[in-house]
Design an enzyme around this catalytic site. Structure first.
Site, PDB file in Angstrom:
ATOM      1  N   VAL A 157       0.840  -1.214   0.000  1.00 20.25           N
ATOM      2  CA  VAL A 157       0.000   0.000   0.000  1.00 20.25           C
ATOM      3  C   VAL A 157       0.871   1.258   0.000  1.00 20.25           C
ATOM      4  CG1 VAL A 157      -1.867   1.241   1.167  1.00 20.25           C
ATOM      5  CG2 VAL A 157      -1.839  -1.268   1.210  1.00 20.25           C
ATOM      6  N   GLU A 195     -10.161   5.787   5.429  1.00 24.46           N
ATOM      7  CA  GLU A 195     -11.030   5.301   4.345  1.00 24.46           C
ATOM      8  C   GLU A 195     -10.574   3.940   3.806  1.00 24.46           C
ATOM      9  OE1 GLU A 195     -13.946   6.962   2.726  1.00 24.46           O
ATOM     10  OE2 GLU A 195     -13.962   4.818   2.311  1.00 24.46           O
ATOM     11  N   GLY A 250     -11.079  -1.344   0.922  1.00 18.81           N
ATOM     12  CA  GLY A 250      -9.962  -0.982   0.037  1.00 18.81           C
ATOM     13  C   GLY A 250     -10.250   0.292  -0.744  1.00 18.81           C
ATOM     14  N   LYS A 295     -13.741  -5.115   9.826  1.00 15.64           N
ATOM     15  CA  LYS A 295     -14.318  -4.068   8.972  1.00 15.64           C
ATOM     16  C   LYS A 295     -15.766  -3.777   9.353  1.00 15.64           C
ATOM     17  CE  LYS A 295     -11.194  -5.257   5.220  1.00 15.64           C
ATOM     18  NZ  LYS A 295     -11.043  -6.132   4.065  1.00 15.64           N
TER      19      LYS A 295
HETATM   20  N1  NAP Z   1      -2.438  -5.030   0.650  1.00 17.29           N
HETATM   21  C1  NAP Z   1      -3.690  -4.658   0.531  1.00 17.29           C
HETATM   22  O1  NAP Z   1      -4.330  -4.864  -0.522  1.00 17.29           O
HETATM   23  C2  NAP Z   1      -4.389  -3.971   1.666  1.00 17.29           C
HETATM   24  C3  NAP Z   1      -5.728  -3.544   1.497  1.00 17.29           C
HETATM   25  C4  NAP Z   1      -6.367  -2.857   2.532  1.00 17.29           C
HETATM   26  C5  NAP Z   1      -5.701  -2.637   3.717  1.00 17.29           C
HETATM   27  N2  NAP Z   1      -4.429  -3.092   3.874  1.00 17.29           N
HETATM   28  C6  NAP Z   1      -3.754  -2.827   5.151  1.00 17.29           C
HETATM   29  O2  NAP Z   1      -2.695  -1.910   4.916  1.00 17.29           O
HETATM   30  C7  NAP Z   1      -1.609  -2.169   5.826  1.00 17.29           C
HETATM   31  C8  NAP Z   1      -0.337  -2.420   5.024  1.00 17.29           C
HETATM   32  O3  NAP Z   1      -0.532  -3.545   4.211  1.00 17.29           O
HETATM   33  P1  NAP Z   1       0.514  -3.967   3.064  1.00 17.29           P
HETATM   34  O4  NAP Z   1      -0.148  -5.067   2.307  1.00 17.29           O
HETATM   35  O5  NAP Z   1       1.001  -2.774   2.343  1.00 17.29           O
HETATM   36  O6  NAP Z   1       1.692  -4.590   3.968  1.00 17.29           O
HETATM   37  P2  NAP Z   1       3.217  -4.834   3.543  1.00 17.29           P
HETATM   38  O7  NAP Z   1       3.318  -5.013   2.079  1.00 17.29           O
HETATM   39  O8  NAP Z   1       3.739  -5.896   4.446  1.00 17.29           O
HETATM   40  O9  NAP Z   1       3.915  -3.434   3.900  1.00 17.29           O
HETATM   41  C9  NAP Z   1       4.252  -3.025   5.188  1.00 17.29           C
HETATM   42  C10 NAP Z   1       5.593  -2.300   5.115  1.00 17.29           C
HETATM   43  O10 NAP Z   1       5.859  -1.695   6.365  1.00 17.29           O
HETATM   44  C11 NAP Z   1       7.198  -2.011   6.738  1.00 17.29           C
HETATM   45  N3  NAP Z   1       7.336  -2.009   8.192  1.00 17.29           N
HETATM   46  C12 NAP Z   1       6.891  -2.922   9.078  1.00 17.29           C
HETATM   47  N4  NAP Z   1       7.231  -2.568  10.328  1.00 17.29           N
HETATM   48  C13 NAP Z   1       7.900  -1.408  10.230  1.00 17.29           C
HETATM   49  C14 NAP Z   1       8.527  -0.539  11.171  1.00 17.29           C
HETATM   50  N5  NAP Z   1       8.536  -0.824  12.472  1.00 17.29           N
HETATM   51  N6  NAP Z   1       9.131   0.573  10.726  1.00 17.29           N
HETATM   52  C15 NAP Z   1       9.144   0.859   9.411  1.00 17.29           C
HETATM   53  N7  NAP Z   1       8.583   0.083   8.462  1.00 17.29           N
HETATM   54  C16 NAP Z   1       7.972  -1.041   8.871  1.00 17.29           C
HETATM   55  C17 NAP Z   1       7.419  -3.415   6.155  1.00 17.29           C
HETATM   56  O11 NAP Z   1       8.789  -3.697   6.090  1.00 17.29           O
HETATM   57  P3  NAP Z   1       9.247  -5.250   6.056  1.00 17.29           P
HETATM   58  O12 NAP Z   1       8.690  -5.831   4.807  1.00 17.29           O
HETATM   59  O13 NAP Z   1      10.728  -5.170   6.062  1.00 17.29           O
HETATM   60  O14 NAP Z   1       8.677  -5.889   7.291  1.00 17.29           O
HETATM   61  C18 NAP Z   1       6.758  -3.250   4.795  1.00 17.29           C
HETATM   62  O15 NAP Z   1       7.627  -2.656   3.855  1.00 17.29           O
HETATM   63  C19 NAP Z   1      -2.082  -3.358   6.680  1.00 17.29           C
HETATM   64  O16 NAP Z   1      -2.670  -2.884   7.846  1.00 17.29           O
HETATM   65  C20 NAP Z   1      -3.128  -4.034   5.798  1.00 17.29           C
HETATM   66  O17 NAP Z   1      -4.095  -4.744   6.549  1.00 17.29           O
HETATM   67  C21 NAP Z   1      -3.755  -3.744   2.872  1.00 17.29           C
END
Ligand code: NAP
Length: 406
Positions: free
Chosen positions: A12, A124, A129, A200
């Site tokens: 994201v 939001e 999403g 949600k």
């Molecule tokens: N993906 C979707 O389609 C989607 C849709 C709706 C909502 N969401 C929500 O959005 C959020 C993010 O999802 P995502 O899919 O983007 O996750 P993701 O791909 O795992 O991204 C999270 C990022 O944050 C970094 N991170 C973790 N801990 C950290 C810290 N302490 N300091 C700095 N950076 C840190 C991670 O690094 P590392 O990889 O090195 O751990 C990774 O690069 C979640 O809450 C998820 O539920 C996601």
């Protein structure tokens, strides 16, 4: 130019940077000052990324920079997302997030802190999403009493159920396909056990009632027990199995009833044909009637688009709080066991007579092509409590699924 920072450069977070860069022209049409990503906080460096020079590892670089007005929290998880969000809000920087886990657990507290510091906490992207649902609830329904919000709130489980329905795949095969296609995580528990859609619907219920509904307070059932025969029975009832988050707000008592569970949705219902990874939220206002919001419930760019829509709202409201209607008080939850439903039940054929006797002879038998040795039926309308008591009397009860009223 409004300077922003992104916390977490994953799916994201990297999408947020991409939306802002690719659509800067469109953003400037509505918000001529423009938006610029000044910092990206992550654990890793991204040497090959065009944003490599903006990556930082110390949150204080962002908090201590007075130029940064909005922070996008796209790290996920509770900690340190909570501490970082809190620090930003206390420094008067608005926070926009996609993190439903944090919003559900501590969103009310963060919203109060935002108000105290004349900035905003917006989320939001945490529900549906890319589907704009929270902002319309806040801005277009002030004149309404919203009696019901229900929806297909998880793309992974909707994909699995669609594959089971349309291709006759087993749950295990459909789950594996979802994982192979990148729709389900390696550990799919939060999706298939219903925790994700439950968070949600808890957020939606909180916004609709103005009181906090927590995920742990919501009865939650996933789709792991659904099998292909359920779809055969559903077809004979002109229905389909869907995992729904359901919230009913009773206008007289002001109580709110919330549940996440598989339902048999009738043909012709707006949620019936929402398939694959798509999500939809159906809202019923006492004056406007039914309205449905449909679209991509997850994914890099749709989710990032919703985060950026919040960034622009914060930028428009610099120096003041956008009240999202999330408060730090508990909602008046009704007893979910007192809700009346009709149940579809499957058990061994040997218990047919007992079932007819126990349910008062008012059961409606359901047949499905190719399924033998079972007695399947619809109960009369009864409360959850009554049903649970009766169901406990049977040794071979395989399944019960609620019918969604047409
Ligand atoms: N993906 C979707 O389609 C989607 C849709 C709706 C909502 N969401 C929500 O959005 C959020 C993010 O999802 P995502 O899919 O983007 O996750 P993701 O791909 O795992 O991204 C999270 C990022 O944050 C970094 N991170 C973790 N801990 C950290 C810290 N302490 N300091 C700095 N950076 C840190 C991670 O690094 P590392 O990889 O090195 O751990 C990774 O690069 C979640 O809450 C998820 O539920 C996601």
């Amino acid at each position: 130019m409004v300077e922003i920072a992104i916390l977490g450069f994953g799916t994201v977070g990297s999408g947020v940077a991409e939306v802002i860069d690719r659509n800067q022209k469109s953003i400037r049409r509505d918000f001529p000052v423009g938006i610029h990503v000044k910092y990206i906080l992550d654990l890793r460096d991204f040497p090959d990324s065009p944003y490599a020079d903006r990556v930082v590892h110390d949150i204080h670089t962002i908090i201590d920079d007075p130029e940064v007005e909005v922070v996008c929290e796209t790290m996920g998880g509770k900690h340190p997302a909570y501490e970082f969000s809190r620090m930003a809000l206390e420094a008067g920087k608005s926070v926009c997030t996609s993190n439903k886990e944090l919003v559900d657990a501590i969103g009310g507290e963060l919203a109060v802190i935002a108000k105290q510091h004349n900035c905003s906490y917006l989320f939001e992207a945490s529900v549906g999403g890319g589907i704009p649902i929270l902002r319309p609830l806040r801005t277009s329904f002030s004149q309404e009493f919203i009696t019901d919000v229900m929806g297909i709130l998880n793309g992974t489980t909707n994909y699995i159920l669609t594959k089971m329905e349309k291709e006759g795949l087993s749950f295990e095969t459909a789950l594996r396909q979802a994982q192979d296609n990148g729709y389900a995580e390696k550990n799919p528990e939060a999706d298939i056990e219903g925790y994700d859609p439950c968070r949600k619907i808890a957020i939606l219920a909180s916004l609709v009632t103005g009181g906090n509904v927590k995920f742990q307070q919501v009865p939650c059932e996933g789709i792991t027990k659904i099998d292909t025969d359920d779809f055969r029975y559903a077809a004979s009832l002109h229905r389909v199995v869907k995992l729904l988050g359901v919230c009913h707000h009773d206008q007289e008592s002001d109580k709110v009833y919330v549940r996440t569970a598989p339902y048999l949705v009738p043909e012709g219902h707006p949620l019936y044909s929402v398939s694959d990874v798509y999500n939809a939220v159906l809202v019923h206002g006492n004056m406007v009637g039914d309205l449905m919001f449909y679209g991509s419930g997850a994914g890099k760019l749709p989710t990032a688009s919703a985060v950026v829509s919040d960034v622009i709202e914060c930028a428009w409201n610099r120096g003041r709080n956008v009240d999202i209607g999330l408060h730090n008080t508990d909602a008046d939850l009704g007893d979910p066991e007192s809700v009346k439903d009709v149940f579809f039940v499957r058990m061994d054929a040997s218990e047919k007579d007992r079932a007819q006797m126990l349910f008062g002879g008012h059961v409606q038998e359901v047949k499905a092509e190719g399924v033998n040795g079972e007695f399947a039926f619809l109960t009369p309308e009864m409360t959850d409590r009554e049903f649970t008591e009766k169901a406990a009397e049977f040794e071979t009860l395989k399944k019960s699924i609620r019918l969604l009223q047409g």
